[in-house]
Enzyme design. Sequence first.
Site, mmCIF file in Angstrom:
data_model
loop_
_atom_site.group_PDB
_atom_site.id
_atom_site.type_symbol
_atom_site.label_atom_id
_atom_site.label_comp_id
_atom_site.label_asym_id
_atom_site.label_seq_id
_atom_site.Cartn_x
_atom_site.Cartn_y
_atom_site.Cartn_z
ATOM 1 N N ASP A 1 13.319 -32.655 16.051
ATOM 2 C CA ASP A 1 14.085 -33.488 15.112
ATOM 3 C C ASP A 1 14.313 -34.881 15.699
ATOM 4 O O ASP A 1 14.223 -35.886 14.991
ATOM 5 C CB ASP A 1 15.420 -32.813 14.791
ATOM 6 C CG ASP A 1 16.138 -33.497 13.648
ATOM 7 O OD1 ASP A 1 15.527 -33.661 12.576
ATOM 8 O OD2 ASP A 1 17.304 -33.882 13.834
ATOM 9 N N LYS B 1 13.063 -38.840 14.440
ATOM 10 C CA LYS B 1 13.935 -40.009 14.340
ATOM 11 C C LYS B 1 13.424 -41.163 15.191
ATOM 12 O O LYS B 1 13.475 -42.330 14.766
ATOM 13 C CB LYS B 1 15.358 -39.639 14.755
ATOM 14 C CG LYS B 1 16.009 -38.640 13.816
ATOM 15 C CD LYS B 1 17.408 -38.237 14.270
ATOM 16 C CE LYS B 1 18.033 -37.232 13.309
ATOM 17 N NZ LYS B 1 19.404 -36.861 13.702
#
Length: 818
Positions: A679, A683
């Site tokens: 994750d 980003k």
Amino acid sequence: MRVLKFGGSSVAKPERIEGIIEILKDYYTRGEKFTVVFSAFGGVTDSLIDMSKRAEKGDDSYLDIFRDFTERHQAAAKELLHENQLKEVLPILQNNHEVLKNLLYGIFLVREASARTMDYVLSFGERNSAFLISHALTKHGINASYLDARRVIKTDKNFGSAIVDFSTTNKKIKEHYNSHPEVQIVTGFVASAKGGLTTTLGRGGSDYTAAILAAGLEATQIEIWTDVDGVLTADPRKVKKAFTIPRMTYAEAMEMSHFGAKVIYPPTLQPALKKGIPIYIKNTFNPDFAGTYISDESDREGHAVKGISSIGHVALLTLSGSGMFGVPGTAGRLFGALAQANINIILITQGSSEHAISFAVQPTQAEKAKKHVEKAFEYERSMGVVNDVKVEENLSVVAIIGENMRYRPGISGRLFRALGENGINAVAIAQGSSELNVSVVIPKTDEAKALNALHEAFFLSDTKELHIFMVGVGLIGTELIQQIKKQSDFLREKRGLEIKVVGMANTKKMLFVEDGIDLKNWKKDLTASEVKSDLPVFIGRMKELNLSNTIFVDNTADPKVAGYYESILDNSISISTPNKIATSSGYLQYQRLKNIALSRGVQFLYETNVGAGLPVLSTLTDLINSGDRILKIEGVLSGSLSYIFNSFDGSRSFSEIVKKAKEKGFTEPDPRTDLNGIDVRRKLIILARETGLPLEAADVEIENILPQAVQDAKTVEAFFTELEKQDSYFEKLRTEAEAEGKKLRMIAKLDGDKAVIGLQAVANENPFFTLSGSDNMIVFTTDRYKERPLVVRGPGAGAAVTAAGVFAEIITIGNLLT
């Protein structure tokens, strides 16, 4: 003298007629002088046409419709009149019906219904209506008398749309009214030619009857009573927020009616205009409402645009070629050819280059127009200097109308901006030098969307209506709906934004309400919906509704939903999403989505992809746009990992903290997605791409922190079992860092073109040392912020802050609209 006219919807049922009688009793009691024109009962004219067509085809089912016709009028008589009146009225009605029956039988025998015969057939509707109502008024104490308009309105023999002989008509009107002091109840629509032959006045004929009488009587005003509150700013069937225009000029009214306003019909205005007689448009079912006042007086203080109207279906033809440039008489030949073919032109437009002339006609006349124009320019076409006529179909015309437009600069700019922001292409544009009307030809599929966008731009500029289609109503979606509901009054009253959630879907059901889903009961309504969730159908329905100011909100992490972004943006629909899939997958696709949004003039916003509700991407964009150079970006980019390592202080085991983070909704369903840095990588990729770096997933180096056994666990339950076995491993890492006065932090770093994610032990002088809770922190080192880097810090996980970020983007999109 006032002339009142009541339309078919006003007299459709006996109870409605009783309401009209109450209106007229009030006029009568006040001592007003008036005469009243009545249309046929609602639907009667259509039934007369239907029975005639059936009889013409030899279909004896016309008799069934005829029986319904007779029974309806007899029933109305019995409901409206006294018993002693019926003794006089019913025989006359019966005689009328017998004549009509014989007439229809004649059509049945000869299999032909000529225009002359149809005029006579259609006259029975108005004659029955006015005859019955005149007697009903007498019952209620009004001294009324029935007047068959054929006695006073004289025309030529152009059956179906007869031309009035005003000289004879005006004389007969005055003679009749001078010798008949009673309140005259007049048949609308019908007239007579020389020899007493019945004629009709064409579309809008009953309104025309009222205007003819008003001109002949030199009336003080005309009142057209209908089923709406006057002339509205737009068609209320297409624009829900249309409202009554209080005052308008004859010219504005004629323009509105030309472009589809059904309340009035242009010939109605002509006699009134010549005599300067004002017209009121009023509502039979709301008689106390002022309605619309039409006169020759311009309202300089009113709206620049008085109304927005449309013609729903047109074809656009274009004659072009180098042989047209500077050649006198080209336009004359073109329009002469169309006139000879009896083709009506709706709109004309020509550029100053004289290379092309475009004109709009009814679609049914498009091929005929093409044939006649090409024949007129046959020689030029054979020489290759004029092209074949181009025909474009499935188009509509929308128009803004108002005499005050000439005094207000920027009207056209606002029009085209409103269309452009909603992805509506202008195929052709026409504007007269009077600036009374600006017309735009657009795709037919965009008609309702254009009307709503323009209506909002010119009449509701203080309030913008946003239409939300939401996929994903779990934690984030539920919180977002709650925030919208809670803040709706403030946004409407203080910020001029009205947010309507029109569509929503979860994995099982989907729900659509064009006027907006009730956000107090949305869960119950969605559960009760009989429509099974189907993503392609949901997207298709959103496109089909084609509402102005549409925003698609994706609250999922589903790659299937992200796969539709391109199609959604390409349909000029803005997107706001916390779903990171689209922006962190292939760089070419990321660029493609950004460019489609740019070319369509819509927004593709994903601030919540990186920092939930934190202004991370907007800060980065502002730095770059203002000329700063990004040297390095460092960050704790995962609220879940921030919570896990900020809480890992020795009081609880590492596995217990991870379980708690999952319970709080901080982690993905499988926490390994967070702990493996997947994750965070997404980003960091997004941050890098926003700086202009074409970073791909393979370019990011991730230092793995999970032992292999934990990595290989087949289920989430197995993962937690293995993680508990490794608690000592993580405790060792913590104690080693603590011994040096440091804390563990999972940090992502973009330095130049190098991207790294890893677990670091940071000392107290490092800004990440002071992180607590689930806070994220992003540190920007730039040319301007080199000695003291710019820090953005705050909650980086949780449904509430993520929803707030999406909500902020929805408001941002709303504020960017016209």
